[in-house]
Scaffold this motif. Structure first.
Motif, PDB file in Angstrom:
ATOM      1  N   VAL A  58       0.850  -1.188   0.000  1.00 24.51           N
ATOM      2  CA  VAL A  58       0.000   0.000   0.000  1.00 24.51           C
ATOM      3  C   VAL A  58       0.887   1.238   0.000  1.00 24.51           C
ATOM      4  O   VAL A  58       1.866   1.306   0.742  1.00 24.51           O
ATOM      5  CB  VAL A  58      -0.933   0.024   1.238  1.00 24.51           C
ATOM      6  N   MET A  59       0.538   2.208  -0.818  1.00 21.09           N
ATOM      7  CA  MET A  59       1.231   3.487  -0.866  1.00 21.09           C
ATOM      8  C   MET A  59       0.301   4.548  -0.267  1.00 21.09           C
ATOM      9  O   MET A  59      -0.877   4.616  -0.626  1.00 21.09           O
ATOM     10  CB  MET A  59       1.564   3.854  -2.313  1.00 21.09           C
ATOM     11  N   TYR A  60       0.828   5.362   0.645  1.00 18.69           N
ATOM     12  CA  TYR A  60       0.045   6.412   1.294  1.00 18.69           C
ATOM     13  C   TYR A  60       0.464   7.774   0.764  1.00 18.69           C
ATOM     14  O   TYR A  60       1.648   8.027   0.564  1.00 18.69           O
ATOM     15  CB  TYR A  60       0.241   6.368   2.812  1.00 18.69           C
ATOM     16  N   VAL A  61      -0.515   8.647   0.558  1.00 17.22           N
ATOM     17  CA  VAL A  61      -0.283   9.998   0.079  1.00 17.22           C
ATOM     18  C   VAL A  61      -0.987  10.956   1.032  1.00 17.22           C
ATOM     19  O   VAL A  61      -2.165  10.781   1.350  1.00 17.22           O
ATOM     20  CB  VAL A  61      -0.828  10.209  -1.351  1.00 17.22           C
ATOM     21  N   MET A  62      -0.245  11.979   1.477  1.00 18.42           N
ATOM     22  CA  MET A  62      -0.807  12.939   2.412  1.00 18.42           C
ATOM     23  C   MET A  62      -0.176  14.302   2.202  1.00 18.42           C
ATOM     24  O   MET A  62       0.983  14.402   1.831  1.00 18.42           O
ATOM     25  CB  MET A  62      -0.560  12.477   3.844  1.00 18.42           C
ATOM     26  N   GLY A  63      -0.945  15.354   2.463  1.00 11.53           N
ATOM     27  CA  GLY A  63      -0.459  16.720   2.430  1.00 11.53           C
ATOM     28  C   GLY A  63      -0.630  17.370   1.074  1.00 11.53           C
ATOM     29  O   GLY A  63      -0.698  16.693   0.040  1.00 11.53           O
ATOM     30  N   ARG A  64      -0.743  18.690   1.115  1.00 12.07           N
ATOM     31  CA  ARG A  64      -0.798  19.479  -0.117  1.00 12.07           C
ATOM     32  C   ARG A  64      -0.706  20.945   0.251  1.00 12.07           C
ATOM     33  O   ARG A  64      -1.074  21.351   1.351  1.00 12.07           O
ATOM     34  CB  ARG A  64      -2.061  19.211  -0.920  1.00 12.07           C
ATOM     35  N   PHE A  65      -0.196  21.717  -0.667  1.00 12.71           N
ATOM     36  CA  PHE A  65      -0.134  23.163  -0.479  1.00 12.71           C
ATOM     37  C   PHE A  65      -1.324  23.784  -1.189  1.00 12.71           C
ATOM     38  O   PHE A  65      -1.681  23.369  -2.293  1.00 12.71           O
ATOM     39  CB  PHE A  65       1.173  23.727  -1.041  1.00 12.71           C
ATOM     40  N   VAL A  66      -1.936  24.779  -0.552  1.00 11.87           N
ATOM     41  CA  VAL A  66      -3.033  25.528  -1.162  1.00 11.87           C
ATOM     42  C   VAL A  66      -2.597  26.984  -1.218  1.00 11.87           C
ATOM     43  O   VAL A  66      -2.228  27.573  -0.191  1.00 11.87           O
ATOM     44  CB  VAL A  66      -4.338  25.391  -0.340  1.00 11.87           C
ATOM     45  N   GLU A  67      -2.595  27.547  -2.414  1.00 11.71           N
ATOM     46  CA  GLU A  67      -2.218  28.954  -2.580  1.00 11.71           C
ATOM     47  C   GLU A  67      -3.102  29.835  -1.708  1.00 11.71           C
ATOM     48  O   GLU A  67      -4.290  29.557  -1.533  1.00 11.71           O
ATOM     49  CB  GLU A  67      -2.351  29.375  -4.048  1.00 11.71           C
ATOM     50  N   VAL A  68      -2.530  30.904  -1.167  1.00  6.69           N
ATOM     51  CA  VAL A  68      -3.248  31.795  -0.255  1.00  6.69           C
ATOM     52  C   VAL A  68      -4.524  32.340  -0.896  1.00  6.69           C
ATOM     53  O   VAL A  68      -5.576  32.377  -0.258  1.00  6.69           O
ATOM     54  CB  VAL A  68      -2.325  32.944   0.214  1.00  6.69           C
ATOM     55  N   ASP A  69      -4.464  32.707  -2.174  1.00 10.03           N
ATOM     56  CA  ASP A  69      -5.649  33.280  -2.820  1.00 10.03           C
ATOM     57  C   ASP A  69      -6.737  32.246  -3.100  1.00 10.03           C
ATOM     58  O   ASP A  69      -7.846  32.592  -3.477  1.00 10.03           O
ATOM     59  CB  ASP A  69      -5.267  34.024  -4.102  1.00 10.03           C
ATOM     60  N   ARG A  70      -6.440  30.961  -2.904  1.00  9.28           N
ATOM     61  CA  ARG A  70      -7.439  29.895  -3.123  1.00  9.28           C
ATOM     62  C   ARG A  70      -7.961  29.311  -1.809  1.00  9.28           C
ATOM     63  O   ARG A  70      -8.790  28.429  -1.806  1.00  9.28           O
ATOM     64  CB  ARG A  70      -6.835  28.792  -3.976  1.00  9.28           C
ATOM     65  N   ARG A  71      -7.457  29.798  -0.692  1.00 13.14           N
ATOM     66  CA  ARG A  71      -7.831  29.225   0.604  1.00 13.14           C
ATOM     67  C   ARG A  71      -9.260  29.540   1.016  1.00 13.14           C
ATOM     68  O   ARG A  71      -9.784  28.908   1.909  1.00 13.14           O
ATOM     69  CB  ARG A  71      -6.845  29.652   1.678  1.00 13.14           C
TER      70      ARG A  71
END
Length: 163
Positions: A14-27
Motif C-alpha cells: 500500500v502506498m500512502y499519500v498525504m499533504g498538499r499546499f493551497v495557494e493563499v488566494d485559493r484558501r
C-alpha cells in the motif's frame, strides 16, 4: 498536489499519500481539510482513508511534512510540516490541532489496521528527560526497522536551520 509526501508499506503493498499546499488566494474557495489516501498496489485501486485527518484525531492539512512506515506494526509516522491556515479574508474557520505554534505540526502515528491517529508529541512538547524535538520543514525522516528507531534529520523552522 504539491508539497505532499508518499510512503510505501511494501509488506502490505500500500502506498500512502498525504499533504498538499493551497495557494493563499485559493484558501477561501477550497476546503482546507487534510486528507489521507491509500493506493493498493495489487488491486490498482485508490482509497480515501480519511477525508479530514484533524477531525479523525490526526494533523490538520499540512505541506512539506515527512512520512515513514513501520511495516512490522503497520504504523505510519507523520512529522513536521506547516499547517495550511485559512486566509484572513476567507471568513472560513478551521479547527486547529493542539500544537504550540499554529504554523507547525507535531509527531503523529497512524495505525493502518485500526485506522486511528495518535498525537505522539505536540510541537515543542518535550519530556524533561528527552531532547527537544522542534517541528520543521525541509527535513528528512527514516524508519530504521531493525532497531525500531525513527530518525529525523535536519530541516528548517522559521529562518533557523536545525540539525
Amino acid at each position: 498536489r504539491s508539497c505532499h509526501k508518499i510512503a510505501i508499506d511494501t509488506a502490505r503493498r500500500v502506498m500512502y499519500v498525504m499533504g498538499r499546499f493551497v495557494e493563499v488566494d485559493r484558501r477561501g474557495s477550497e476546503p482546507l481539510n487534510g486528507d489521507l489516501f491509500a493506493y493498493h498496489l495489487d488491486d490498482d485501486r485508490w482509497e480515501c482513508v480519511s477525508e479530514d485527518t484533524a477531525a479523525d484525531g490526526g494533523p490538520a492539512l499540512l505541506y512539506d511534512l515527512q512520512m515513514a512506515v513501520d511495516e512490522r506494526d503497520g504504523r505510519l509516522w507523520v512529522f513536521g510540516g506547516k499547517v495550511v491556515l485559512p486566509s484572513q479574508t476567507s471568513g472560513q474557520q478551521q479547527q486547529q490541532p493542539p500544537i504550540a505554534d499554529p504554523n507547525y505540526s507535531g509527531l503523529y502515528s497512524f495505525d493502518t489496521v485500526s485506522r486511528r491517529w495518535t498525537l505522539v508529541r505536540a510541537d515543542d512538547a518535550s519530556p524533561p528527560d528527552s531532547p527537544a524535538l522542534r517541528s520543521r520543514i525541509g527535513h528528512c525522516m527514516v524508519w530504521e526497522a531493525e532497531r525500531r528507531l525513527l530518525h529525523i534529520l535536519h530541516g528548517q523552522r522559521m529562518k533557523d536551520y536545525l540539525r
